[in-house]
Scaffold this motif. Structure first.
Motif, short mmCIF file in Angstrom:
data_model
loop_
_atom_site.label_atom_id
_atom_site.label_comp_id
_atom_site.label_asym_id
_atom_site.label_seq_id
_atom_site.Cartn_x
_atom_site.Cartn_y
_atom_site.Cartn_z
N GLY A 15 0.79 -1.23 0.00
CA GLY A 15 0.00 0.00 0.00
C GLY A 15 0.82 1.27 0.00
N ILE A 16 0.36 2.24 0.79
CA ILE A 16 1.02 3.55 0.84
C ILE A 16 2.45 3.41 1.37
CG2 ILE A 16 0.96 5.85 1.90
CD1 ILE A 16 -2.13 5.55 1.98
N GLY A 17 2.65 2.55 2.36
CA GLY A 17 3.98 2.37 2.91
C GLY A 17 4.98 1.92 1.86
N PHE A 18 4.57 0.98 1.02
CA PHE A 18 5.44 0.51 -0.05
C PHE A 18 5.72 1.63 -1.05
CE2 PHE A 18 6.24 -1.47 -4.20
CZ PHE A 18 7.31 -2.30 -3.87
N ALA A 19 4.69 2.41 -1.36
CA ALA A 19 4.86 3.53 -2.31
C ALA A 19 5.80 4.59 -1.74
CB ALA A 19 3.50 4.14 -2.66
N ILE A 20 5.74 4.82 -0.42
CA ILE A 20 6.66 5.76 0.22
C ILE A 20 8.09 5.24 0.12
CG2 ILE A 20 7.35 6.81 2.42
CD1 ILE A 20 4.34 6.76 3.20
N VAL A 187 -7.06 6.66 -0.48
CA VAL A 187 -6.22 5.89 -1.40
C VAL A 187 -6.77 4.48 -1.59
CG1 VAL A 187 -3.91 4.95 -1.77
CG2 VAL A 187 -4.18 7.25 -0.80
N ALA A 188 -6.70 3.99 -2.80
CA ALA A 188 -7.16 2.63 -3.13
C ALA A 188 -6.10 1.61 -2.70
CB ALA A 188 -7.43 2.50 -4.62
N THR A 189 -6.29 1.05 -1.51
CA THR A 189 -5.43 -0.02 -0.99
C THR A 189 -6.33 -1.04 -0.32
OG1 THR A 189 -5.15 0.96 1.20
CG2 THR A 189 -3.59 1.65 -0.50
N ASP A 190 -5.75 -2.13 0.16
CA ASP A 190 -6.59 -3.10 0.87
C ASP A 190 -7.15 -2.51 2.16
OD1 ASP A 190 -4.28 -3.14 2.38
OD2 ASP A 190 -3.99 -5.31 2.29
N PHE A 191 -6.50 -1.45 2.66
CA PHE A 191 -6.96 -0.75 3.86
C PHE A 191 -8.36 -0.16 3.64
CE2 PHE A 191 -7.10 2.67 6.99
CZ PHE A 191 -6.45 2.13 8.09
N THR A 192 -8.63 0.32 2.42
CA THR A 192 -9.93 0.93 2.09
C THR A 192 -10.80 -0.01 1.26
OG1 THR A 192 -9.03 1.93 0.06
CG2 THR A 192 -8.95 3.26 2.08
N GLY A 193 -10.40 -1.29 1.17
CA GLY A 193 -11.12 -2.20 0.29
C GLY A 193 -10.99 -1.79 -1.17
N ALA A 195 -11.35 0.99 -2.42
CA ALA A 195 -12.44 1.88 -2.82
C ALA A 195 -11.98 3.32 -2.97
CB ALA A 195 -13.57 1.82 -1.77
N GLY A 196 -10.71 3.60 -2.63
CA GLY A 196 -10.21 4.98 -2.66
C GLY A 196 -10.11 5.53 -4.07
N LEU A 197 -9.97 6.84 -4.14
CA LEU A 197 -9.93 7.54 -5.42
C LEU A 197 -8.51 7.82 -5.89
CD1 LEU A 197 -12.70 10.16 -4.56
CD2 LEU A 197 -12.98 7.96 -5.73
N ARG A 198 -7.52 7.61 -4.99
CA ARG A 198 -6.14 7.97 -5.30
C ARG A 198 -5.26 6.72 -5.32
NH1 ARG A 198 -4.45 13.12 -4.10
NH2 ARG A 198 -2.73 12.52 -2.75
N THR A 199 -4.17 6.79 -6.08
CA THR A 199 -3.23 5.68 -6.13
C THR A 199 -2.31 5.75 -4.91
OG1 THR A 199 -1.52 6.93 -7.31
CG2 THR A 199 -3.21 5.80 -8.66
N PRO A 200 -1.70 4.63 -4.54
CA PRO A 200 -0.72 4.68 -3.45
C PRO A 200 0.39 5.70 -3.70
CG PRO A 200 -1.31 2.41 -3.91
CD PRO A 200 -1.95 3.24 -4.99
N GLU A 201 0.80 5.83 -4.97
CA GLU A 201 1.86 6.78 -5.30
C GLU A 201 1.41 8.21 -5.03
OE1 GLU A 201 2.61 2.99 -6.85
OE2 GLU A 201 0.86 4.25 -7.31
#
Length: 231
Positions: A15-20, A187-193, A195-201
């Motif tokens: 997710g976001i952590g990997f993108a960071i 953000v669209a990750t498994d955290f939000t199912g 469903a988010g509108l933004r990419t992890p990046e």
């Protein structure tokens, strides 16, 4: 002496952590991938290395004092800490029927985990030429905005994280350490199912910006891509 800066990202296996981790690696950091799960951690490190990022894994469970202490002992240098590991907690989280054990569990990762990791890493950060700490928050913790669904464990955990960030900033006022909170957006990750509108990046961009602030950058604030987030 190797002058490459090192960044530790907690919860960096997805997710976001990997993108960071990707983003910091792309601008020249050696990246320590902090994660509990050994297989996922190794897979993340493999992907990063395949992209040319100098990455290595760090076994890290932010809810465990022993795990955090061992991780700090394993790192020889640390310039940037991104406290990204977080959980939503079991739901639903209606305040009128809320199980306090759910609140405890969420706080143990989202707040106590940040304190554990930050304080364990401070001796290393104090030695860095331009130490930065980024706490991944959410505008769901904003008392002004009150965004998202009612999540009476998760949202207050982020309110507390924002306040904690301000306390650290006050404590670090006369030091080189700059700490801020970041909101990645929905953000669209498994955290939000997903469903988010933004990419992890896209979600990672603000964290990378705060992790690489100049020495006269802001301290103790709460930011997203657009600027200051109302608390």
């Amino acid at each position: 002496m190797n002058d490459t800066k090192t960044a530790l990202v907690t919860g960096a296996n997805k997710g976001i952590g990997f993108a960071i981790a990707q983003g910091l690696g792309a601008v020249g950091f050696t990246v320590a991938v902090g994660a509990r799960d050994e297989r996922r951690r190794a897979e993340a490190v493999g992907k990063l290395r395949a992209e040319g990022v100098d990455a290595f894994g760090v076994a890290l469970d932010v809810t465990s004092d022993d795990s955090v202490a061992a991780a700090a002992a394993d790192l020889g240098r640390l310039d940037v800490l991104v406290n990204n590991a977080g959980i939503a907690g079991a739901g639903p989280q209606d305040p009128t029927t809320l199980d306090v054990e759910v609140v405890r569990t969420v706080l143990d990762t989202n707040v106590f985990g940040v304190i554990r990791v930050t304080n364990a890493m401070l001796p290393l950060l104090y030695q860095a030429p331009a130490p930065r700490i980024v706490n991944m928050s959410s505008n769901m913790g904003s008392l002004t905005l009150q965004t998202g669904p009612i999540l009476a464990a998760y949202a207050p955990s982020k309110s507390m994280l924002n306040s904690l960030t301000a306390q650290y900033a006050r404590r670090f006022a006369e030091t080189k350490v700059i700490v801020n909170a970041a909101c990645p957006g929905y953000v669209a990750t498994d955290f939000t199912g997903f469903a988010g509108l933004r990419t992890p990046e896209q979600g990672a961009a603000i964290a990378i910006r705060l992790a690489t602030l100049p020495d006269d950058g802001p301290r103790g604030g709460f930011f997203d891509d657009a600027g200051v987030v109302p608390w």
